[in-house]
Design a protein around this motif. Structure first.
Motif, mmCIF file in Angstrom:
data_model
loop_
_atom_site.group_PDB
_atom_site.id
_atom_site.type_symbol
_atom_site.label_atom_id
_atom_site.label_comp_id
_atom_site.label_asym_id
_atom_site.label_seq_id
_atom_site.Cartn_x
_atom_site.Cartn_y
_atom_site.Cartn_z
ATOM 1 N N ALA A 100 -13.733 -0.153 8.726
ATOM 2 C CA ALA A 100 -13.529 0.629 7.510
ATOM 3 C C ALA A 100 -12.815 1.949 7.825
ATOM 4 C CB ALA A 100 -14.876 0.890 6.837
ATOM 5 N N PRO A 101 -12.171 2.554 6.802
ATOM 6 C CA PRO A 101 -11.332 3.743 7.060
ATOM 7 C C PRO A 101 -12.006 4.880 7.815
ATOM 8 C CG PRO A 101 -10.870 2.883 4.887
ATOM 9 C CD PRO A 101 -12.024 2.082 5.409
ATOM 10 N N THR A 104 -9.393 -2.704 1.615
ATOM 11 C CA THR A 104 -10.068 -2.089 2.766
ATOM 12 C C THR A 104 -11.219 -2.954 3.292
ATOM 13 O OG1 THR A 104 -11.458 -0.810 1.233
ATOM 14 C CG2 THR A 104 -9.465 0.259 2.075
ATOM 15 N N PRO A 126 -8.472 7.624 -3.032
ATOM 16 C CA PRO A 126 -7.985 6.930 -1.839
ATOM 17 C C PRO A 126 -6.763 7.599 -1.208
ATOM 18 C CG PRO A 126 -8.579 5.343 -3.520
ATOM 19 C CD PRO A 126 -8.641 6.695 -4.164
ATOM 20 N N ARG A 153 -0.043 4.358 2.270
ATOM 21 C CA ARG A 153 0.129 4.025 3.688
ATOM 22 C C ARG A 153 1.611 3.938 4.039
ATOM 23 N NH1 ARG A 153 -3.751 -0.245 6.853
ATOM 24 N NH2 ARG A 153 -3.566 0.791 8.879
ATOM 25 N N ASP A 196 0.858 -1.179 0.000
ATOM 26 C CA ASP A 196 0.000 0.000 0.000
ATOM 27 C C ASP A 196 0.902 1.240 0.000
ATOM 28 O OD1 ASP A 196 -1.798 2.072 0.558
ATOM 29 O OD2 ASP A 196 -3.080 0.773 1.768
ATOM 30 N N ALA A 214 -6.686 3.130 10.268
ATOM 31 C CA ALA A 214 -7.309 2.446 9.129
ATOM 32 C C ALA A 214 -7.626 3.428 8.008
ATOM 33 C CB ALA A 214 -8.573 1.731 9.580
ATOM 34 N N ALA A 261 -5.401 3.279 4.864
ATOM 35 C CA ALA A 261 -5.394 2.125 3.966
ATOM 36 C C ALA A 261 -6.066 2.460 2.634
ATOM 37 C CB ALA A 261 -6.095 0.944 4.618
ATOM 38 N N THR A 262 -5.431 2.028 1.548
ATOM 39 C CA THR A 262 -6.018 2.222 0.220
ATOM 40 C C THR A 262 -6.170 0.901 -0.532
ATOM 41 O OG1 THR A 262 -3.869 2.599 -0.872
ATOM 42 C CG2 THR A 262 -4.978 4.523 0.071
ATOM 43 N N LEU A 284 -10.227 -5.015 6.357
ATOM 44 C CA LEU A 284 -9.850 -4.351 7.602
ATOM 45 C C LEU A 284 -10.862 -4.670 8.702
ATOM 46 C CD1 LEU A 284 -8.995 -0.801 6.196
ATOM 47 C CD2 LEU A 284 -7.344 -2.510 6.989
#
Length: 267
Positions: free
Chosen positions: A239-240, A233, A156, A62, A59, A226, A229-230, A236
């Motif tokens: 979620a972001p 996802t 993202p 990130r 990523d 989080a 993250a791209t 995870l």
């Protein structure tokens, strides 16, 4: 004589808090440290991360923003010192005598701190992405391997960058809430850094993967980060944006507790 209240009182509190904040050299050093540490660690990570073949699964945004893990320590300490120094010296009594609305005092501290951390955080994140944009292509992060150059025009990546700035803001305010509740810089710093770093370490030794995942959904640092993250996802624990929301709830709880203690106890 009628007591000043509402917006005029908040403006007075903001002016006072801004004067105290900008005249303390420690605050400037911490803001500079936040920027330099974040960029340096992000650049070092980008320089040592390779993508030798297409589909390597790294990523890139990130990776570029890894320095936020370290820069957040400066943000926390800055948030703690925004009120902790006054408790240590006893100047909080003078502050509350001059501005008897304790809610206005806390709000002014939070607003001044927020403005400073947003600027520093934006510089730190922008510097990290720029360094990674220059370094990653030499390590195989090329269009041929499925990695276009890092750009905020990419949705993202923009979300990861914006979320990282907000993450730094939230942990700084978490520090402010903690020190207002404990009235001790050492106790507040230890509590917040323990919550951010020790809690995930404890989760890591939990044997049940399902429980690990559940706990990661509520741990402020794993949930909050989080947002960076791209890739993948959907896998995870949280979620972001909801993950950043978890950190926001921790911060809101700390500030609410701090406000309650500030009203309930003598300075």
């Amino acid at each position: 004589m009628r007591r000043t209240s509402g917006p005029p009182l908040l403006r007075r509190a903001l002016a006072a808090e801004w004067t105290k904040f900008r005249t303390d050299a420690t605050h400037a050093r911490l803001l500079l440290g936040l920027v330099l540490l974040t960029v340096a660690v992000g650049a070092a990570t980008a320089a040592t991360t390779a993508c030798p073949a297409p589909g390597c699964g790294v990523d890139a945004p990130r990776t570029a923003l890894t320095g936020v893990l370290v820069g957040q320590v400066a943000a926390v300490v800055l948030g703690v010192l925004a009120a902790g120094n006054e408790y240590h010296t006893g100047m909080i009594r003078t502050t509350l005598a001059a501005l008897p609305s304790r809610s206005a005092v806390l709000a002014a501290k939070a607003l001044v701190l927020s403005a400073a951390v947003l600027v520093a955080g934006a510089l730190a994140v922008a510097g990290s992405l720029l360094a990674a944009r220059l370094l990653l292509p030499g390590n195989g992060f090329t269009p041929a391997h499925g990695y276009p150059a890092l750009s905020l025009a990419d949705g993202p990546t923009l979300r990861a960058a914006t979320g990282s700035v907000l993450y730094l803001l939230l942990v700084a305010l978490l520090g402010l809430g903690a020190v207002t509740a404990t009235r001790s810089s050492a106790a507040a710093t230890g509590a917040v850094l323990g919550l951010l770093f020790v809690f995930p370490a404890v989760i890591a030794v939990v044997g049940d993967p399902d429980w690990q995942r559940r706990l990661q959904q509520f741990a402020p640092m794993p949930a909050g980060l989080a947002v960076q993250a791209t890739l993948d996802t959907a896998r995870l624990p949280v979620a972001p944006w909801p993950g950043l929301g978890v950190l926001a709830l921790w911060t809101a709880a700390a500030l609410a507790l701090g406000r309650t203690v500030l009203h309930a106890r003598d300075a």
